[in-house]
Write an enzyme that holds these catalytic residues in place. Structure first.
Site, short mmCIF file in Angstrom:
data_model
loop_
_atom_site.label_atom_id
_atom_site.label_comp_id
_atom_site.label_asym_id
_atom_site.label_seq_id
_atom_site.Cartn_x
_atom_site.Cartn_y
_atom_site.Cartn_z
N TYR A 16 -71.99 19.33 79.96
CA TYR A 16 -72.87 20.47 79.68
C TYR A 16 -72.27 21.37 78.60
O TYR A 16 -72.95 21.76 77.65
CB TYR A 16 -73.11 21.23 80.99
N SER A 24 -76.37 28.57 76.15
CA SER A 24 -75.68 28.95 77.38
C SER A 24 -74.33 29.54 77.00
O SER A 24 -73.80 29.24 75.92
CB SER A 24 -75.47 27.69 78.23
#
Ligand code: NAP
Length: 256
Positions: A156, A143
């Site tokens: 995250y 990501s």
């Protein structure tokens, strides 16, 4: 857009988080390219249904990636069924609950580490013995959060940064033994995870219009392309679908 020339017959691909979103699209695309597919997720009914729809070349197994015993057993059953494991798509991941650090529940924060980081390590640890000296390929879903800080996403961002590090460590330790490992940073994708992000209302990603997200099918196209020799230059790095070079590589010249 489909790159019909990609042929993965005689290869077996294990996909974690295969019940929906990117994992489900990856399973369908890998099967279309001729690979045997092994579907792993916690919700057995969803993966069993997809596996049955694909047929004899598919196999599903309930597996919580945060549990090493589950993962080890799933790989053993996959190898027993298909005779080899050639591709691992380390896709299972979670972002809930989105919260600023002082509001974060320590147990929930740790659960994200268990799934997003330890789950990826478990996949790699289980796959390497089958892949060494056997042209194995490992794709870790990454990501933009692996290199950026976003409000409410400390769990995250931290876990995706650590996964990027794992990608480089696998490359360092096993590329000489024929195991390829690459990260895939897709940009924002229209899946359940983006619905969760939008509902949180925290940080600019939650404010994005739904139309800017790419489809999971585009990410699946990148996944099969990363299994080919043409993608070797990206081994040990994060391949990004947000760059022109990345989009062109998989046959998307303009906006996706
Ligand atoms: P999603 O739609 O929420 O699907 C997540 C998948 O992971 C589901 O199949 C879920 O199945 C599985 N899963 C969750 N916890 C699990 C566990 N403990 N063990 C096994 N499977 C588990 O998510 P997505 O958007 O497709 O995301 C897939 C990956 O892409 C993630 O790693 C995510 O970080 C990454 N990514 C997504 C985006 C995006 O914009 N969507 C952007 C960048 C990166 P069960 O609930 O049945 O277990």
């Amino acid at each position: 857009m489909l790159n019909e020339s990609i042929d993965l017959s005689d290869q077996t691909a294990v996909v974690t988080g295969a019940s929906r979103g990117i994992g489900k699209a990856a399973v369908k695309r890998l099967a279309k390219a001729g690979a045997n597919v092994v579907l792993l997720a916690r919700t057995n009914s969803d993966i069993a249904e997809l596996s049955e729809a694909i047929g004899e070349s598919a196999f599903s197994q309930a597996c919580d990636v945060s549990n090493w015993d589950d993962m080890e057993a799933a790989f053993a059953r996959a190898e027993e069924r298909f005779g080899s494991i050639d591709i691992l798509v380390n896709n299972a991941g979670i972002i809930e609950p989105v919260a600023r650090i002082e509001d974060a529940d320590p147990e929930s924060w740790g659960r994200v580490v268990d799934v997003n980081l330890k789950g990826v390590f478990h996949g790699i640890r289980a796959a390497i013995p089958y892949m060494k000296n056997n042209n194995g390929k490992i794709i870790n879903l990454s990501s933009g959060a692996s290199t950026s800080a976003l409000e409410g996403w400390s769990h995250y961002c931290s876990t995706k940064a650590a996964v990027f590090s794992l990608t480089r460590c696998v490359h360092k330790e096993y590329s000489a033994e024929g195991v390829r490992c690459v990260g895939l940073s897709p940009g924002t994708v229209a899946t359940g995870m983006q619905e969760t992000i939008a509902a949180s209302g925290i940080n600019p990603v939650s404010q994005l219009d739904w139309s800017v997200h790419i489809t999971a099918d585009v990410v699946a196209e990148a996944i099969v392309w990363l299994c080919t020799d043409a993608a070797r230059e990206y081994d040990g790095t994060d391949f990004s679908l947000k760059t022109d070079a990345g989009r062109m590589a998989i046959g998307l010249v303009r906006d996706v």
